[in-house]
Design an enzyme around this catalytic site. Structure first.
Site, PDB file in Angstrom:
ATOM      1  N   ASP A 174      60.351 -10.914  67.812  1.00 51.12           N
ATOM      2  CA  ASP A 174      60.343 -12.303  67.368  1.00 51.12           C
ATOM      3  C   ASP A 174      59.791 -12.197  65.949  1.00 51.12           C
ATOM      4  O   ASP A 174      58.599 -11.911  65.766  1.00 51.12           O
ATOM      5  CB  ASP A 174      59.419 -13.158  68.237  1.00 51.12           C
ATOM      6  CG  ASP A 174      59.421 -14.599  67.785  1.00 51.12           C
ATOM      7  OD1 ASP A 174      59.388 -14.830  66.562  1.00 51.12           O
ATOM      8  OD2 ASP A 174      59.457 -15.501  68.632  1.00 51.12           O
ATOM      9  N   HIS A 175      60.655 -12.375  64.948  1.00 52.55           N
ATOM     10  CA  HIS A 175      60.208 -12.011  63.599  1.00 52.55           C
ATOM     11  C   HIS A 175      59.036 -12.871  63.108  1.00 52.55           C
ATOM     12  O   HIS A 175      58.329 -12.489  62.191  1.00 52.55           O
ATOM     13  CB  HIS A 175      61.374 -11.992  62.599  1.00 52.55           C
ATOM     14  CG  HIS A 175      61.828 -13.340  62.149  1.00 52.55           C
ATOM     15  ND1 HIS A 175      62.619 -14.156  62.901  1.00 52.55           N
ATOM     16  CD2 HIS A 175      61.604 -14.016  61.003  1.00 52.55           C
ATOM     17  CE1 HIS A 175      62.855 -15.273  62.246  1.00 52.55           C
ATOM     18  NE2 HIS A 175      62.252 -15.216  61.080  1.00 52.55           N
ATOM     19  N   HIS A 237      60.086 -18.837  68.553  1.00 48.63           N
ATOM     20  CA  HIS A 237      59.102 -18.933  67.466  1.00 48.63           C
ATOM     21  C   HIS A 237      58.007 -19.981  67.732  1.00 48.63           C
ATOM     22  O   HIS A 237      56.828 -19.718  67.543  1.00 48.63           O
ATOM     23  CB  HIS A 237      59.788 -19.257  66.140  1.00 48.63           C
ATOM     24  CG  HIS A 237      60.963 -18.365  65.834  1.00 48.63           C
ATOM     25  ND1 HIS A 237      60.965 -17.025  66.107  1.00 48.63           N
ATOM     26  CD2 HIS A 237      62.182 -18.632  65.287  1.00 48.63           C
ATOM     27  CE1 HIS A 237      62.125 -16.498  65.727  1.00 48.63           C
ATOM     28  NE2 HIS A 237      62.883 -17.453  65.232  1.00 48.63           N
TER      29      HIS A 237
HETATM   30  C1  BG6 Z   1      65.920 -17.504  63.189  1.00 48.75           C
HETATM   31  C2  BG6 Z   1      66.852 -18.611  63.553  1.00 48.75           C
HETATM   32  O1  BG6 Z   1      65.357 -16.927  64.350  1.00 48.75           O
HETATM   33  O2  BG6 Z   1      64.871 -18.018  62.378  1.00 48.75           O
HETATM   34  C3  BG6 Z   1      67.412 -19.263  62.309  1.00 48.75           C
HETATM   35  O3  BG6 Z   1      67.921 -18.088  64.336  1.00 48.75           O
HETATM   36  C4  BG6 Z   1      66.282 -19.719  61.409  1.00 48.75           C
HETATM   37  O4  BG6 Z   1      68.239 -20.381  62.642  1.00 48.75           O
HETATM   38  C5  BG6 Z   1      65.318 -18.579  61.156  1.00 48.75           C
HETATM   39  O5  BG6 Z   1      66.851 -20.140  60.181  1.00 48.75           O
HETATM   40  C6  BG6 Z   1      64.098 -19.060  60.390  1.00 48.75           C
HETATM   41  O6  BG6 Z   1      63.328 -17.952  60.020  1.00 48.75           O
HETATM   42  P1  BG6 Z   1      62.373 -17.999  58.741  1.00 48.75           P
HETATM   43  O7  BG6 Z   1      61.656 -16.706  58.767  1.00 48.75           O
HETATM   44  O8  BG6 Z   1      63.271 -18.183  57.554  1.00 48.75           O
HETATM   45  O9  BG6 Z   1      61.504 -19.191  58.929  1.00 48.75           O
END
Ligand code: BG6
Length: 489
Positions: A174-175, A237
């Site tokens: 989960d980044h 997230h």
């Molecule tokens: C991803 C979603 O997991 O997270 C995207 O699939 C979203 O739709 C993105 O834009 C948002 O990530 P960050 O790091 O740009 O907030």
């Protein structure tokens, strides 16, 4: 968090020609190489490439001033592979044994599946069939979200993976867990006793978690239209931010102790009955509008590859309760959406007012104490306080004490989330990856919401705004409001 050594490894990168690999993984691997991580990479995808043409592709993904690029690129090899063809995996065995021996990688293998999730199970099965999961060293599997599309499909996928890998060998990315300020939530709470003593229902009035985006669905509409904000952002997230904010201090800073505390929070979220859903959830889709910089933005239904009658939500807000002693009666408001007024991720902790406080009647400018955890684009903290105005003026003045880590004043070298997460995988630290029970409880919650979607009206909001007015009403029911997002100075 846990101290683990850098270990050499052979990385099998599935989806090696894809967007994620080029945008995130190659630059992250380069940084790790510079930091002394020992690895070699076999790039795998359907496209035809030679080792040389693959290296040129990786080269283009690197920053212009990558001084060790030659030594780095020499460690990249390419093998065309179609996941659907088990015999392609058989070829892999030979090349991987040779590379392993050449670089003394001790039989350690990291399988990174940067693939469409429908291929995860098959890829794992074919790896096993080809004998690639039998090794003298360790083996680890890294997968991207989405992990299923509901609890049942997630369970099926998990069972497929567990027939090849142990739970401890599966690293579910989960980044958001790789973001600096997300990792900082624990430090803020548990390294600062002044916060821990007020981190509960006695002192906190509500918690607000916002993940707003200005972008629309762009070229991902065919994925997004089947997914929507609930599955795309809340199931993963937002639930991670919520559990980190609400969890109890772990007994030890070991991955499983931390994750066990997060699971307890997920288990304590009050289940949403169909009656509750209508009062606790707002869903909406953007219609055309104007972004804050004056650019006109079309409505979701006019985006390419969106069904003309699509009912997919591009915004969701919810009012959740965590039924445990610490959080009894404290609403947790969450919201996320595309094409909103700002790209921002923030957690706001609103503290309770002092009971029977004469200041509240006396002064106009007084506001509640807020602790804002700025996750992006600013990375820092603000504590909003009230002071008496200086000079003869008798009113109070709201002030903010700010710590910002990405200001020009703090020249801290930034690490991308993928760099941190890949480094954790290589070192065997699974703290910032989601364990199966976290995924499962999170799906139970989102399934209960999705099951009643049809009873919840689909609102609309103009692109470039902070969502529909129904989302404000959700808080107004409790006498609260969303705090405006702020940029730090
Ligand atoms: C991803 C979603 O997991 O997270 C995207 O699939 C979203 O739709 C993105 O834009 C948002 O990530 P960050 O790091 O740009 O907030």
């Amino acid at each position: 968090m846990v101290e683990t050594a850098k270990e050499p490894a052979l990385i099998f990168l599935f989806g090696a020609t894809g967007d994620l690999a080029r945008r995130k993984l190659y630059p992250a691997l380069y940084e790790l190489f510079e930091q002394g991580h020992e690895f070699a990479v076999i790039g795998l995808a359907r496209k035809q490439h030679t080792h040389e043409s693959y290296r040129s592709m990786v080269d283009r993904a690197l920053k212009p001033d990558a001084v060790q690029r030659k030594a780095f690129l020499d460690r990249f090899y390419y093998q065309p592979l179609d996941i659907l063809q088990p015999e392609h995996f058989a070829f892999l065995k030979n090349i991987s044994d040779q590379i392993n021996a050449h670089y003394h990688l001790k039989g350690n293998r990291l399988f990174y599946l940067s693939l469409a999730p429908r291929f995860f199970g098959l890829a794992a099965k074919n790896l096993k069939k080809a004998g690639l999961t039998e090794t003298d060293g360790w083996k680890r599997l890294v997968i991207e979200k989405p992990f299923g599309h509901d609890l049942k499909s997630a369970e099926e996928l998990n069972n497929e993976l567990l027939s090849v890998f142990q739970e401890e060998e599966i690293y579910r990315i989960d980044h958001y867990l790789g973001k600096d300020m997300v990792q900082n939530i624990e430090a803020l709470r548990f390294a600062n006793p002044i916060f821990e003593s007020v981190w509960n229902h006695r002192s906190i009035a509500n918690v607000q978690i916002t993940l707003s985006e200005t972008l629309g669905v762009g070229d991902r509409a065919s994925y997004y239209d089947q997914t929507g904000a609930l599955l795309d952002m809340v199931q993963n997230h937002i639930m991670q931010l919520l559990t980190l904010t609400a969890m109890e201090p772990p007994g030890r800073f070991e991955p499983d102790d931390i994750r066990a505390e997060k699971v307890k929070v997920l288990r304590s979220i009050r289940p949403l009955s169909s009656d509750a859903v209508t009062n606790q959830i707002v869903r909406a889709q953007y219609v055309k509008g104007v972004m804050p910089d004056g650019t006109p933005a079309s409505g979701y239904l006019d985006e390419e590859n969106v069904a003309p009658d699509s009912e997919t939500e591009t915004f969701i807000a919810a009012r959740l309760f965590i039924d445990n002693y610490r959080w009894t009666g404290v609403p947790f408001y969450i919201r996320t959406g595309k094409r909103m007024a700002a790209k921002s991720t923030e957690v706001v902790i609103q503290f309770k007012d002092i009971p029977n406080n004469p200041y509240l009647n006396e002064f106009k400018n007084i506001g509640p104490n807020l602790l804002v955890i700025h996750i992006q684009p600013d990375e820092g903290l603000s504590l909003k306080l009230n002071v008496k105005q200086f000079g003869d003026h008798g009113d109070t003045l709201p002030i903010a004490m700010n710590f910002i880590s990405n200001s020009p004043k703090h020249q801290i070298k930034k690490h991308d989330a993928y760099e941190r997460l890949l480094s954790d995988c290589l070192r065997g630290d699974s703290t910032n990856f989601t364990r199966w029970d976290e995924v499962a409880y999170s799906w139970s919650l989102t399934d209960s919401i999705a099951a009643t979607w049809k009873d919840i009206p689909l609102n609309t909001y103009e692109a470039g705004t902070m969502g529909p007015s129904a989302s404000d009403r959700l808080l107004a029911l409790d006498g609260f409001r969303w705090w405006p997002l702020t940029r730090m100075e």
